[in-house]
Design a protein around this motif. Structure first.
Motif, PDB file in Angstrom:
ATOM      1  N   THR A 116      29.346 -14.326  14.016  1.00 40.06           N
ATOM      2  CA  THR A 116      29.958 -15.657  14.097  1.00 40.06           C
ATOM      3  C   THR A 116      30.801 -15.762  15.366  1.00 40.06           C
ATOM      4  OG1 THR A 116      31.848 -14.917  12.766  1.00 40.06           O
ATOM      5  CG2 THR A 116      30.044 -16.013  11.598  1.00 40.06           C
ATOM      6  N   ILE A 117      30.911 -16.982  15.871  1.00 40.32           N
ATOM      7  CA  ILE A 117      31.722 -17.273  17.055  1.00 40.32           C
ATOM      8  C   ILE A 117      32.791 -18.286  16.679  1.00 40.32           C
ATOM      9  CG2 ILE A 117      31.724 -18.334  19.351  1.00 40.32           C
ATOM     10  CD1 ILE A 117      28.960 -17.215  19.813  1.00 40.32           C
ATOM     11  N   THR A 118      34.040 -18.003  17.048  1.00 45.54           N
ATOM     12  CA  THR A 118      35.146 -18.924  16.801  1.00 45.54           C
ATOM     13  C   THR A 118      35.957 -19.084  18.083  1.00 45.54           C
ATOM     14  OG1 THR A 118      36.539 -17.101  16.006  1.00 45.54           O
ATOM     15  CG2 THR A 118      35.341 -18.379  14.347  1.00 45.54           C
ATOM     16  N   GLU A 119      36.613 -20.232  18.210  1.00 46.01           N
ATOM     17  CA  GLU A 119      37.441 -20.465  19.394  1.00 46.01           C
ATOM     18  C   GLU A 119      38.691 -19.597  19.344  1.00 46.01           C
ATOM     19  OE1 GLU A 119      40.219 -24.077  21.011  1.00 46.01           O
ATOM     20  OE2 GLU A 119      38.102 -24.595  20.592  1.00 46.01           O
ATOM     21  N   TRP A 120      38.984 -18.921  20.448  1.00 45.58           N
ATOM     22  CA  TRP A 120      40.229 -18.162  20.567  1.00 45.58           C
ATOM     23  C   TRP A 120      41.278 -18.955  21.347  1.00 45.58           C
ATOM     24  CZ3 TRP A 120      42.400 -15.802  25.132  1.00 45.58           C
ATOM     25  CH2 TRP A 120      43.571 -15.080  24.870  1.00 45.58           C
ATOM     26  N   LEU A 121      40.871 -19.536  22.496  1.00 46.76           N
ATOM     27  CA  LEU A 121      41.825 -20.243  23.337  1.00 46.76           C
ATOM     28  C   LEU A 121      41.112 -21.281  24.182  1.00 46.76           C
ATOM     29  CD1 LEU A 121      44.703 -20.506  24.597  1.00 46.76           C
ATOM     30  CD2 LEU A 121      43.984 -18.775  26.268  1.00 46.76           C
ATOM     31  N   ALA A 148      36.278 -26.803  36.171  1.00 48.63           N
ATOM     32  CA  ALA A 148      36.414 -27.554  34.927  1.00 48.63           C
ATOM     33  C   ALA A 148      37.884 -27.830  34.615  1.00 48.63           C
ATOM     34  CB  ALA A 148      35.791 -26.773  33.767  1.00 48.63           C
ATOM     35  N   THR A 149      38.120 -28.902  33.884  1.00 47.52           N
ATOM     36  CA  THR A 149      39.485 -29.228  33.471  1.00 47.52           C
ATOM     37  C   THR A 149      39.965 -28.286  32.385  1.00 47.52           C
ATOM     38  OG1 THR A 149      38.603 -30.851  31.908  1.00 47.52           O
ATOM     39  CG2 THR A 149      39.239 -31.646  34.088  1.00 47.52           C
ATOM     40  N   ALA A 150      39.038 -27.625  31.712  1.00 45.91           N
ATOM     41  CA  ALA A 150      39.396 -26.633  30.701  1.00 45.91           C
ATOM     42  C   ALA A 150      38.196 -25.730  30.436  1.00 45.91           C
ATOM     43  CB  ALA A 150      39.846 -27.301  29.413  1.00 45.91           C
ATOM     44  N   SER A 151      38.471 -24.484  30.056  1.00 43.25           N
ATOM     45  CA  SER A 151      37.430 -23.547  29.653  1.00 43.25           C
ATOM     46  C   SER A 151      37.820 -22.956  28.310  1.00 43.25           C
ATOM     47  CB  SER A 151      37.260 -22.423  30.681  1.00 43.25           C
ATOM     48  OG  SER A 151      36.675 -22.884  31.869  1.00 43.25           O
ATOM     49  N   VAL A 152      36.890 -22.960  27.375  1.00 40.78           N
ATOM     50  CA  VAL A 152      37.155 -22.400  26.051  1.00 40.78           C
ATOM     51  C   VAL A 152      36.717 -20.943  26.027  1.00 40.78           C
ATOM     52  CG1 VAL A 152      36.692 -22.585  23.588  1.00 40.78           C
ATOM     53  CG2 VAL A 152      36.861 -24.657  24.978  1.00 40.78           C
ATOM     54  N   ILE A 153      37.583 -20.085  25.523  1.00 46.69           N
ATOM     55  CA  ILE A 153      37.277 -18.669  25.353  1.00 46.69           C
ATOM     56  C   ILE A 153      37.078 -18.419  23.863  1.00 46.69           C
ATOM     57  CG2 ILE A 153      38.078 -16.304  25.716  1.00 46.69           C
ATOM     58  CD1 ILE A 153      39.883 -17.443  27.947  1.00 46.69           C
ATOM     59  N   TYR A 154      35.982 -17.752  23.530  1.00 39.70           N
ATOM     60  CA  TYR A 154      35.611 -17.550  22.132  1.00 39.70           C
ATOM     61  C   TYR A 154      35.707 -16.080  21.744  1.00 39.70           C
ATOM     62  CZ  TYR A 154      33.393 -22.161  22.691  1.00 39.70           C
ATOM     63  OH  TYR A 154      33.138 -23.480  22.951  1.00 39.70           O
ATOM     64  N   ASP A 155      36.008 -15.843  20.467  1.00 40.34           N
ATOM     65  CA  ASP A 155      35.868 -14.528  19.861  1.00 40.34           C
ATOM     66  C   ASP A 155      34.495 -14.447  19.203  1.00 40.34           C
ATOM     67  OD1 ASP A 155      38.199 -12.990  20.343  1.00 40.34           O
ATOM     68  OD2 ASP A 155      39.309 -14.179  18.872  1.00 40.34           O
ATOM     69  N   TYR A 156      33.772 -13.372  19.476  1.00 40.35           N
ATOM     70  CA  TYR A 156      32.505 -13.139  18.786  1.00 40.35           C
ATOM     71  C   TYR A 156      32.690 -12.005  17.787  1.00 40.35           C
ATOM     72  CZ  TYR A 156      27.808 -11.498  17.750  1.00 40.35           C
ATOM     73  OH  TYR A 156      26.669 -11.082  17.092  1.00 40.35           O
ATOM     74  N   ASN A 157      32.546 -12.319  16.495  1.00 40.13           N
ATOM     75  CA  ASN A 157      32.640 -11.318  15.434  1.00 40.13           C
ATOM     76  C   ASN A 157      31.261 -10.701  15.260  1.00 40.13           C
ATOM     77  OD1 ASN A 157      32.695  -9.956  12.908  1.00 40.13           O
ATOM     78  ND2 ASN A 157      34.463 -11.185  12.270  1.00 40.13           N
ATOM     79  N   TYR A 158      31.082  -9.509  15.777  1.00 42.41           N
ATOM     80  CA  TYR A 158      29.760  -8.883  15.785  1.00 42.41           C
ATOM     81  C   TYR A 158      29.366  -8.327  14.415  1.00 42.41           C
ATOM     82  CZ  TYR A 158      32.852  -4.888  16.648  1.00 42.41           C
ATOM     83  OH  TYR A 158      33.861  -3.968  16.576  1.00 42.41           O
ATOM     84  N   THR A 159      30.308  -8.188  13.487  1.00 34.61           N
ATOM     85  CA  THR A 159      29.962  -7.713  12.149  1.00 34.61           C
ATOM     86  C   THR A 159      29.429  -8.845  11.268  1.00 34.61           C
ATOM     87  OG1 THR A 159      32.223  -7.997  11.344  1.00 34.61           O
ATOM     88  CG2 THR A 159      31.651  -5.857  12.280  1.00 34.61           C
TER      89      THR A 159
END
Length: 207
Positions: free
Chosen positions: A131-136, A117-128
Motif C-alpha cells: 500500500t502507498i500512503t501520503e507522508w508529506l 512544481a508548486t508542491a511535491s507529494v512524498i509517499y510511504d510505501y508499505n512493502y508488507t
C-alpha cells in the motif's frame, strides 16, 4: 544502455536494468536478476525504459520505475519474477522518469520528481501490505530524497533551480516537521542524497 543497478539488502541478489534492447532481444526492456548465492540468472520483461531499481528492505521484492511512458511504478517477486498487483492507496505517480525511490533499513519512500512544481507529494510505501500512503506534501518541487545509514534522518532536497542556494530539509523518524536544513554548497539541483553518520553526500547538477 545500463540505467539502473541495485543489490538486495541481504546481499543475495543483484539487479540491473536499462533501455530498449538492453537484453539483446530488440524488444522492450528487461531487468536482469542475478542470484549471487546459486548463480542463476533471470530476465524479467518490463516493457519500458528503466529509470531506477530498488529492492525492498526485506529483499523479497524488486521495485522498478520507468524513464519512459507507461506504468510509473512496478513491483516484482524476486523468487518468481511475477509482477505484483498495483499498490493500494490514493496517490499520483507518472512515468517519463519522474518517479524516484529511497530505501532505509525498514522504510521505502517515493516521490514525483519536479524542479518547478508548486508542491511535491512524498509517499510511504508499505512493502508488507503493498500500500502507498501520503507522508508529506512538500511546499515546493522536490529533486531528491534520501535516508542516512542509521535510519534516524531523512533528507528532502528543494527542486528549484537557478537560485542562490538549494536547501535540503532534514527530518527525524516519521515526523513531518523538519529538525533543520542544509545548504547545498554546489548551488545546484541535488540529484542524489545519502547520509553516513554525521555526514551527508549530495550529488548535484549544474545550475
Amino acid at each position: 544502455t545500463l540505467n539502473a543497478i541495485d543489490i538486495s539488502p541481504n546481499g543475495r541478489y543483484l539487479a540491473i536494468g536499462g533501455g530498449t534492447n538492453f537484453n539483446g532481444t530488440g524488444v522492450g526492456s528487461s531487468i536482469i536478476l542475478f542470484d549471487l548465492e546459486d548463480g542463476s540468472i533471470e530476465s524479467i520483461a518490463v516493457g519500458n525504459t528503466i529509470q531506477q531499481l530498488l529492492f525492498t528492505p526485506d529483499s523479497l521484492n524488486l521495485m522498478c520505475t520507468n524513464a519512459s511512458s507507461g506504468s510509473a511504478f512496478k513491483i516484482f517477486d524476486v523468487v518468481t519474477g511475477v509482477e505484483l498487483p498495483v499498490p493500494a492507496g490514493t496517490y499520483t505517480l507518472s512515468g517519463s522518469g519522474n518517479t524516484r525511490m529511497a530505501r532505509s533499513v525498514n522504510k521505502v519512500r517515493i516521490f514525483q520528481y519536479s524542479v518547478s512544481a508548486t508542491a511535491s507529494v512524498i509517499y510511504d510505501y508499505n512493502y508488507t501490505t503493498n500500500t502507498i500512503t501520503e507522508w508529506l506534501n512538500y511546499g515546493v518541487g522536490v529533486s531528491a530524497i534520501g535516508f542516512n545509514d542509521t535510519n534516524d534522518h531523512f533528507y528532502v532536497a528543494r527542486g528549484t533551480t537557478g537560485t542562490a542556494t538549494a536547501n535540503i530539509s532534514v527530518y527525524a523518524g516519521s515526523s513531518t516537521t523538519p529538525i533543520g536544513s542544509l545548504t547545498n554548497s554546489f548551488l545546484a539541483q541535488a540529484t542524489e542524497i545519502k547520509g553516513y553518520g554525521d555526514f551527508v553526500a549530495v550529488a548535484s547538477t549544474s545550475v
